[in-house]
Design a protein around this motif. Structure first.
Motif, mmCIF file in Angstrom:
data_model
loop_
_atom_site.group_PDB
_atom_site.id
_atom_site.type_symbol
_atom_site.label_atom_id
_atom_site.label_comp_id
_atom_site.label_asym_id
_atom_site.label_seq_id
_atom_site.Cartn_x
_atom_site.Cartn_y
_atom_site.Cartn_z
ATOM 1 N N UNK A 1 34.087 49.267 51.391
ATOM 2 C CA UNK A 1 33.931 49.120 49.937
ATOM 3 C C UNK A 1 34.427 50.367 49.206
ATOM 4 N N UNK A 2 34.986 50.130 48.027
ATOM 5 C CA UNK A 2 35.424 51.245 47.197
ATOM 6 C C UNK A 2 34.184 52.027 46.764
ATOM 7 N N UNK B 1 49.907 42.512 51.961
ATOM 8 C CA UNK B 1 49.460 43.552 51.045
ATOM 9 C C UNK B 1 48.387 44.382 51.727
ATOM 10 N N UNK B 2 48.194 45.585 51.211
ATOM 11 C CA UNK B 2 47.159 46.459 51.741
ATOM 12 C C UNK B 2 45.794 45.994 51.246
ATOM 13 N N UNK C 1 45.631 47.559 46.027
ATOM 14 C CA UNK C 1 44.774 47.336 47.195
ATOM 15 C C UNK C 1 43.508 46.616 46.741
ATOM 16 N N UNK C 2 43.086 45.683 47.540
ATOM 17 C CA UNK C 2 41.888 44.927 47.207
ATOM 18 C C UNK C 2 40.805 45.171 48.241
ATOM 19 N N UNK C 3 39.587 45.218 47.775
ATOM 20 C CA UNK C 3 38.415 45.249 48.630
ATOM 21 C C UNK C 3 37.608 43.991 48.324
ATOM 22 N N UNK D 1 37.305 40.879 44.929
ATOM 23 C CA UNK D 1 37.506 39.437 44.992
ATOM 24 C C UNK D 1 36.371 38.661 44.335
ATOM 25 N N UNK D 2 35.240 39.301 44.132
ATOM 26 C CA UNK D 2 34.084 38.603 43.557
ATOM 27 C C UNK D 2 34.386 37.948 42.207
ATOM 28 N N UNK D 3 35.052 38.631 41.262
ATOM 29 C CA UNK D 3 35.353 37.957 39.982
ATOM 30 C C UNK D 3 36.267 36.744 40.151
ATOM 31 N N UNK D 4 37.166 36.811 41.108
ATOM 32 C CA UNK D 4 38.066 35.678 41.359
ATOM 33 C C UNK D 4 37.277 34.504 41.923
ATOM 34 N N UNK D 5 36.431 34.776 42.896
ATOM 35 C CA UNK D 5 35.613 33.721 43.501
ATOM 36 C C UNK D 5 34.674 33.117 42.465
#
Length: 110
Positions: free
Chosen positions: A103-104, A97-98, A27-29, A33-37
């Motif tokens: 936020x976690x 996907x879930x 699961x993504x929050x 995604x910040x490290x990917x961006x």
């Protein structure tokens, strides 16, 4: 009739993709995604900086094959990451996907 078939096709595509993708990807929050961006932004910056540096280096001449290859390599990295990010966005938009909408919790909170 055609619209019904397309709706059924869309549902089937969603079910199959979700069955395959969801178990493989956690699961993504948004904070995940910040490290990917950031990675994509860094690749973009490296590509653009390489172009600017190349122009300053060669001035009024054409770049060498080696210089053009370096620029090409940076473009390939950037474009690959953009394509991957676009694929991730599609997975999220189509609900393959879930995702976590809140936020976690931070490990330090509690």
């Amino acid at each position: 009739m055609k619209n019904r078939l397309l709706l059924e096709l869309e549902g089937l595509r969603k079910d199959i993709n979700r069955t395959i993708i969801n178990p493989l990807v956690p699961e993504l929050a948004l904070n995940d995604l910040e490290p990917i961006i950031t990675m994509v932004a860094c690749a973009r910056a490296n590509y653009v900086k390489a172009l600017i540096d190349l122009a300053a280096d060669v001035k009024d001449a054409a770049p060498s094959l080696e210089q053009a290859k370096e620029l090409q390599d940076r473009r390939m990295v950037f474009e690959e990451l953009v394509d991957a990010m676009n694929a991730l966005e599609t997975v999220i938009q189509r609900e393959y996907m879930d995702v976590i909408t809140k936020p976690k919790p931070n490990a330090n909170q509690g």
